[in-house]
Design an enzyme around this catalytic site. Structure first.
Site, PDB file in Angstrom:
ATOM      1  NE  ARG A 175      58.983  79.433  21.320  1.00 16.35           N
ATOM      2  CZ  ARG A 175      59.773  78.975  20.111  1.00 16.35           C
ATOM      3  NH1 ARG A 175      61.306  77.614  20.345  1.00 16.35           N
ATOM      4  NH2 ARG A 175      59.633  79.262  19.143  1.00 16.35           N
TER       5      ARG A 175
ATOM      6  CG  ASP B 294      48.130  75.726  12.337  1.00 15.49           C
ATOM      7  OD1 ASP B 294      48.127  76.881  12.346  1.00 15.49           O
ATOM      8  OD2 ASP B 294      48.251  75.230  11.101  1.00 15.49           O
TER       9      ASP B 294
ATOM     10  CG  ASN C 236      51.411  85.600  22.756  1.00 20.90           C
ATOM     11  OD1 ASN C 236      51.904  87.621  23.396  1.00 20.90           O
ATOM     12  ND2 ASN C 236      51.740  84.946  23.384  1.00 20.90           N
TER      13      ASN C 236
ATOM     14  CE1 TYR D   7      56.421  90.103  13.528  1.00 22.42           C
ATOM     15  CE2 TYR D   7      57.043  91.947  13.286  1.00 22.42           C
ATOM     16  CZ  TYR D   7      56.719  91.327  13.752  1.00 22.42           C
ATOM     17  OH  TYR D   7      57.027  90.563  15.412  1.00 22.42           O
TER      18      TYR D   7
ATOM     19  CB  VAL E 269      60.196  91.424  23.950  1.00 25.12           C
ATOM     20  CG1 VAL E 269      60.032  90.569  25.422  1.00 25.12           C
ATOM     21  CG2 VAL E 269      58.975  92.268  24.344  1.00 25.12           C
TER      22      VAL E 269
ATOM     23  CB  THR F 134      61.140  86.196  24.015  1.00 25.95           C
ATOM     24  OG1 THR F 134      60.763  86.480  22.442  1.00 25.95           O
ATOM     25  CG2 THR F 134      59.897  87.006  24.933  1.00 25.95           C
TER      26      THR F 134
END
Length: 244
Positions: A14, A59, A86, A151, A184, A186
């Site tokens: 996705r 994974d 990605n 993160y 973005v 998404t």
């Protein structure tokens, strides 16, 4: 070996990853599309050209998983010319509330997944035609945001690893470059966040997945043949703001 250029794309079920798959198919590639969300991936690629797309559950933090998907690329297409690293997870938590387990999970997916991917793919890439790697990280890897300590740490690690890879793999003829997207639109971005994020961005909106895919396509192409170690910020000017 097939004459068609082949790329392996992670996080392909996705969002940005799926947009990259579509763009590379438009560019004439064959694609090995990988994602830990196996069912979502199968649904996403079902309408696509089965002769040019193979879907594999992966994974990215699993070395065995990487060996399997690289083997699938070799068996199905006989080559690998591009890797688009990605896959990633978004993790939010204030520093003093950070859960060590979640911190480690973000690091394993966002940073170690890149290491394992490079180690698995380079032996096949080095025999490819004009081989190239594109790493998608985040503009968080250039400027920290409040509440994103784990993160940010994982994305800074991936950025540093990509730079090291660019230096070492250039000697093998493999170009490595990095895309650093901002927000973005998404499934990872909550709809409720869009007005707030848009107010931060000079262009007044989040990015689109196809806009990221266009930059990835360029970096894989011969048009970027003298780019190695480049970092392209694709965030609508967000980091130009002095206050966010």
């Amino acid at each position: 070996m097939s004459g068609r250029r082949t790329a392996l794309v992670t996080g392909a079920a996705r969002g940005q990853g799926l947009a990259v798959v579509h763009r590379l198919l438009d560019d004439g590639y064959a694609v090995v599309a990988c994602d830990v969300l196996g069912d979502d991936l199968a649904t996403a690629v079902a309408p696509l050209d089965a002769d040019r797309v193979v879907a594999r559950t992966l994974d990215v933090a699993s070395a065995d998983g990487w060996r399997d998907v690289v083997g699938a690329a070799r068996e199905r297409f006989g080559r690998l010319d591009g890797l688009v690293s990605n896959a990633g997870i978004l993790h939010r938590a204030p520093l003093l509330e950070e859960d060590p387990a979640q911190f480690e999970r973000a690091w394993r997916v966002n940073a170690m997944g890149l290491l394992l991917g490079l180690q698995a793919c380079v032996p096949l890439l080095r025999d490819g035609t004009a081989p190239a790697v594109v790493v998608t990280t985040s503009n968080t890897a250039m400027r920290p945001f409040v509440g994103h300590a784990g993160y940010a740490a994982s994305k800074w690690a991936a950025r540093g690893l990509a730079q090291s890879a660019a230096l070492e793999l250039a000697e093998l003829g493999i170009r490595v470059n990095t895309v650093l997207p901002g927000a973005v639109a998404t499934p990872m971005l909550p709809e409720s966040s869009i007005p707030r994020i848009s107010s931060w961005v000079p262009l007044g909106r989040p990015g689109r997945a196809d806009e990221i895919a266009s930059v990835v396509s360029f970096l894989l192409s011969e048009q970027a043949s003298y780019l190695a170690g480049a970092e392209i910020l694709v965030d609508g000017g967000q980091l130009m703001r002095t206050h966010l």
